[in-house]
Design a protein around this motif. Sequence first.
Motif, PDB file in Angstrom:
ATOM      1  N   GLN A   1     -44.361 -29.591-120.084  1.00 60.73           N
ATOM      2  CA  GLN A   1     -44.720 -30.252-121.344  1.00 60.73           C
ATOM      3  C   GLN A   1     -43.464 -30.547-122.172  1.00 60.73           C
ATOM      4  O   GLN A   1     -43.336 -31.615-122.778  1.00 60.73           O
ATOM      5  N   ILE A   2     -42.537 -29.606-122.191  1.00 60.39           N
ATOM      6  CA  ILE A   2     -41.299 -29.786-122.959  1.00 60.39           C
ATOM      7  C   ILE A   2     -40.504 -30.966-122.420  1.00 60.39           C
ATOM      8  O   ILE A   2     -39.905 -31.737-123.171  1.00 60.39           O
ATOM      9  N   GLY A   3     -40.500 -31.125-121.086  1.00 59.86           N
ATOM     10  CA  GLY A   3     -39.741 -32.205-120.459  1.00 59.86           C
ATOM     11  C   GLY A   3     -40.122 -33.579-120.985  1.00 59.86           C
ATOM     12  O   GLY A   3     -39.296 -34.498-121.002  1.00 59.86           O
ATOM     13  N   LYS A   4     -41.378 -33.752-121.434  1.00 63.82           N
ATOM     14  CA  LYS A   4     -41.837 -35.047-121.950  1.00 63.82           C
ATOM     15  C   LYS A   4     -41.120 -35.437-123.237  1.00 63.82           C
ATOM     16  O   LYS A   4     -41.125 -36.605-123.618  1.00 63.82           O
ATOM     17  N   PHE A   5     -40.530 -34.442-123.927  1.00 60.43           N
ATOM     18  CA  PHE A   5     -39.927 -34.708-125.229  1.00 60.43           C
ATOM     19  C   PHE A   5     -38.402 -34.829-125.159  1.00 60.43           C
ATOM     20  O   PHE A   5     -37.736 -34.855-126.185  1.00 60.43           O
ATOM     21  N   ASN A   6     -37.880 -34.864-123.937  1.00 56.99           N
ATOM     22  CA  ASN A   6     -36.450 -35.125-123.720  1.00 56.99           C
ATOM     23  C   ASN A   6     -35.533 -34.202-124.530  1.00 56.99           C
ATOM     24  O   ASN A   6     -34.773 -34.655-125.393  1.00 56.99           O
ATOM     25  N   PRO A   7     -35.568 -32.899-124.243  1.00 52.01           N
ATOM     26  CA  PRO A   7     -34.608 -32.004-124.903  1.00 52.01           C
ATOM     27  C   PRO A   7     -33.207 -32.290-124.361  1.00 52.01           C
ATOM     28  O   PRO A   7     -33.052 -32.973-123.345  1.00 52.01           O
ATOM     29  N   SER A   8     -32.194 -31.758-125.020  1.00 52.35           N
ATOM     30  CA  SER A   8     -30.846 -31.946-124.489  1.00 52.35           C
ATOM     31  C   SER A   8     -30.587 -30.983-123.337  1.00 52.35           C
ATOM     32  O   SER A   8     -29.867 -31.302-122.396  1.00 52.35           O
ATOM     33  N   LYS A   9     -31.199 -29.787-123.432  1.00 52.29           N
ATOM     34  CA  LYS A   9     -31.006 -28.779-122.384  1.00 52.29           C
ATOM     35  C   LYS A   9     -32.269 -27.915-122.291  1.00 52.29           C
ATOM     36  O   LYS A   9     -32.849 -27.535-123.303  1.00 52.29           O
ATOM     37  N   LEU A  10     -32.689 -27.632-121.071  1.00 48.74           N
ATOM     38  CA  LEU A  10     -33.843 -26.762-120.836  1.00 48.74           C
ATOM     39  C   LEU A  10     -33.398 -25.620-119.931  1.00 48.74           C
ATOM     40  O   LEU A  10     -33.009 -25.847-118.779  1.00 48.74           O
ATOM     41  N   VAL A  11     -33.440 -24.400-120.464  1.00 52.29           N
ATOM     42  CA  VAL A  11     -33.009 -23.214-119.725  1.00 52.29           C
ATOM     43  C   VAL A  11     -34.245 -22.520-119.160  1.00 52.29           C
ATOM     44  O   VAL A  11     -35.139 -22.103-119.903  1.00 52.29           O
ATOM     45  N   LEU A  12     -34.305 -22.416-117.829  1.00 53.46           N
ATOM     46  CA  LEU A  12     -35.436 -21.789-117.135  1.00 53.46           C
ATOM     47  C   LEU A  12     -35.053 -20.368-116.770  1.00 53.46           C
ATOM     48  O   LEU A  12     -34.305 -20.142-115.826  1.00 53.46           O
ATOM     49  N   LEU A  13     -35.580 -19.405-117.511  1.00 51.98           N
ATOM     50  CA  LEU A  13     -35.209 -18.010-117.276  1.00 51.98           C
ATOM     51  C   LEU A  13     -36.369 -17.267-116.633  1.00 51.98           C
ATOM     52  O   LEU A  13     -37.504 -17.313-117.117  1.00 51.98           O
ATOM     53  N   GLY A  14     -36.078 -16.595-115.539  1.00 47.24           N
ATOM     54  CA  GLY A  14     -37.116 -15.826-114.865  1.00 47.24           C
ATOM     55  C   GLY A  14     -36.528 -14.810-113.914  1.00 47.24           C
ATOM     56  O   GLY A  14     -35.363 -14.900-113.517  1.00 47.24           O
ATOM     57  N   HIS A  15     -37.361 -13.849-113.532  1.00 45.48           N
ATOM     58  CA  HIS A  15     -36.918 -12.777-112.650  1.00 45.48           C
ATOM     59  C   HIS A  15     -37.111 -13.127-111.180  1.00 45.48           C
ATOM     60  O   HIS A  15     -36.386 -12.667-110.313  1.00 45.48           O
ATOM     61  N   GLY A  16     -38.141 -13.989-110.902  1.00 46.15           N
ATOM     62  CA  GLY A  16     -38.466 -14.337-109.518  1.00 46.15           C
ATOM     63  C   GLY A  16     -37.648 -15.514-109.022  1.00 46.15           C
ATOM     64  O   GLY A  16     -37.751 -16.620-109.550  1.00 46.15           O
ATOM     65  N   GLU A  17     -36.835 -15.290-108.013  1.00 47.87           N
ATOM     66  CA  GLU A  17     -35.945 -16.328-107.498  1.00 47.87           C
ATOM     67  C   GLU A  17     -36.725 -17.541-106.998  1.00 47.87           C
ATOM     68  O   GLU A  17     -36.395 -18.683-107.318  1.00 47.87           O
ATOM     69  N   ASN A  18     -37.781 -17.314-106.234  1.00 43.91           N
ATOM     70  CA  ASN A  18     -38.510 -18.423-105.622  1.00 43.91           C
ATOM     71  C   ASN A  18     -39.243 -19.266-106.657  1.00 43.91           C
ATOM     72  O   ASN A  18     -39.229 -20.503-106.595  1.00 43.91           O
ATOM     73  N   SER A  19     -39.882 -18.613-107.627  1.00 39.60           N
ATOM     74  CA  SER A  19     -40.646 -19.362-108.632  1.00 39.60           C
ATOM     75  C   SER A  19     -39.730 -20.197-109.522  1.00 39.60           C
ATOM     76  O   SER A  19     -40.071 -21.325-109.887  1.00 39.60           O
ATOM     77  N   ILE A  20     -38.564 -19.664-109.869  1.00 38.60           N
ATOM     78  CA  ILE A  20     -37.602 -20.436-110.671  1.00 38.60           C
ATOM     79  C   ILE A  20     -37.056 -21.611-109.868  1.00 38.60           C
ATOM     80  O   ILE A  20     -36.887 -22.720-110.394  1.00 38.60           O
ATOM     81  N   TYR A  21     -36.811 -21.386-108.590  1.00 39.40           N
ATOM     82  CA  TYR A  21     -36.343 -22.471-107.723  1.00 39.40           C
ATOM     83  C   TYR A  21     -37.364 -23.607-107.690  1.00 39.40           C
ATOM     84  O   TYR A  21     -37.011 -24.791-107.777  1.00 39.40           O
TER      85      TYR A  21
END
Length: 610
Positions: A295-315
């Motif tokens: 949803q955030i991607g639709k609003f064109n942020p300058s940077k989106l940081v994806l933080l998570g513990h699971g390697e596969n899900s973040i990938y």
Amino acid sequence: MSYRRRLTVLAILDSFIVLSAIYAGYLTLHPYLAIFKLETLMLTSVTLLVSHHLFSFIYKLYNKVWEYASIGELVTIVKAVTFSIMTTAVVQQIVIHDIYFRALMLAWMLHVLLIGGSRFSWRIYRDRYIKPKTAEKRALIIGAGAAGTMLVRQLMNKRDTGIKPVAFIDDDRKKYKLQILGLPVVGNSSHIAKTVETLRIDKIIIAIPSLNKNEMKRIFEECAKTTASTKIMPMIEDVMLGRVSVNQFRDVEVEDLLGREPVELDIDSISEFLTGKTVLVTGAGGSIGSEICRQIGKFNPSKLVLLGHGENSIYQIDMELRSKYKSEFEIIPVIADIQDRYRMFEVMEQHKPDVVYHAAAHKHVPLMEYNPKEAVKNNIFGTKNVAEAADAFGVKNFVLVSSDKAVNPTNIMGATKRVAEMVIQQLDKESSTSFVAVRFGNVLGSRGSVIPLFKKQIQAGGPVTVTHPDMTRYFMTIPEASRLVIQAGALARGGEIFVLDMGEPVKIVDLAKNLITLSGYSIDEIGINFSGIRPGEKMYEELLNENEVHSKQVFPKIRIGKAALVDGPILYEFIASLHDKDSETLKKQLVEIANTKVGLREVMKEAASF
């Protein structure tokens, strides 16, 4: 047939029709008007022939795909013929100083009839004798409006779909017993079961875009009485935009039968809040966190940081967003554990986000009952780490994803979420960062939710296990929940707990019955077993405690509440003491301290004295 050959055939055919029409017109009138003159006939024939081909090219008459011919193509034929006749009349007036109106009118009528007939007869012949016959499923169309009519026309034109529309069902009495595109409107929704049996229907297609959830549920209940499979026509907007074909049907999903309309938030109003900003999402690989990122991607942020513990899900979410948004904004995947305080401060310092959506949490109620220390470490200490790091590095807005289980909790998961709310409310008083929480009920389709479990049990042949026949829950879809979280960030003033008006709660057993039916089975085939309430579960969920309810709505269908605040030093002292407590003491004290029906301040002081 190649384009050149097709053009040649049509031009020759039309030439024959044009000449036949003008000769027939003159010969028909000659006995009565004595106008048969060879010079006049030759002039008229040549002029009409040339002008017809000229206007046929202007109106692209030879470029039409006549197997899909309709009124629009007929209008084009009339225009081309009319202008060619008018041109001939002008030439007659200039050359012979007279216009043979009757002959030209008769030629015009024959012209339209023969050219139109040649085109439409080809369509009829092709449909009946040339198109390959496939094993066709007899379909009943629910809805005789614009969408249903569009669907039937498409199915009739594309016989290779293997679906043959047979009749309409519509609740508009004015349409009853009428015919639309040759198909009868046989009755209203109460006649579905009888119609399916009488007309040997294999497939029911619901084609009413404006259908609300209650009406959908009522119609599906009628469809479920039959052995025919039930499908839904795609949204008209998607068809018009070319995203899907009109005959790309989808299954009826349990979301369609919740009995409440999805909340459509005004997400355009939050573009200023996110566009050009740095946004960090914790738990970005989870069900809610990943949808928040979409949803955030639709609003064109300058940077989106994806933080998570699971390697596969973040990938996975990283690759999905990169594929969708290319290089529109910077996407940074961060593998980190929110329990690692130093790492949280390091990430905040490095990226300095403007907005943080904190969706990382342990949320499974029975599992957390068996693992209370892990619930405390992740939901309380992890939240505290992320929130204090956000405060330290000047984040403007921090949104905590909370749960309806935080209201008067009877389980460790709900209690830890309530304490997490207390932490961010306390920080809001001390910080320049705006801290808010968002509560909602169960999310359909999220990992660990009841829907995937029920589907697996049905696929295995059953039975479906439900804890109690009276167990009820609030439900919402993942996109709804995510939009609410984003909207709350834009509305935040600090310290609020936002709650979506989720309508009426749904009985879990009704949800199970609907899923069984949607999967094409009867309830007797699969069966439902009642296993008893699990550890920590409540029979009914609440979204706000009676002390938290505010009548004010800050946004349509969003309520706001302010939970009772506590003294910061007592809260922090209590949280620090959780490190040294055993599991049973943790459970007892957390549930007690988070239960706002009891005097919060007194309970906090008592708990802090342990």
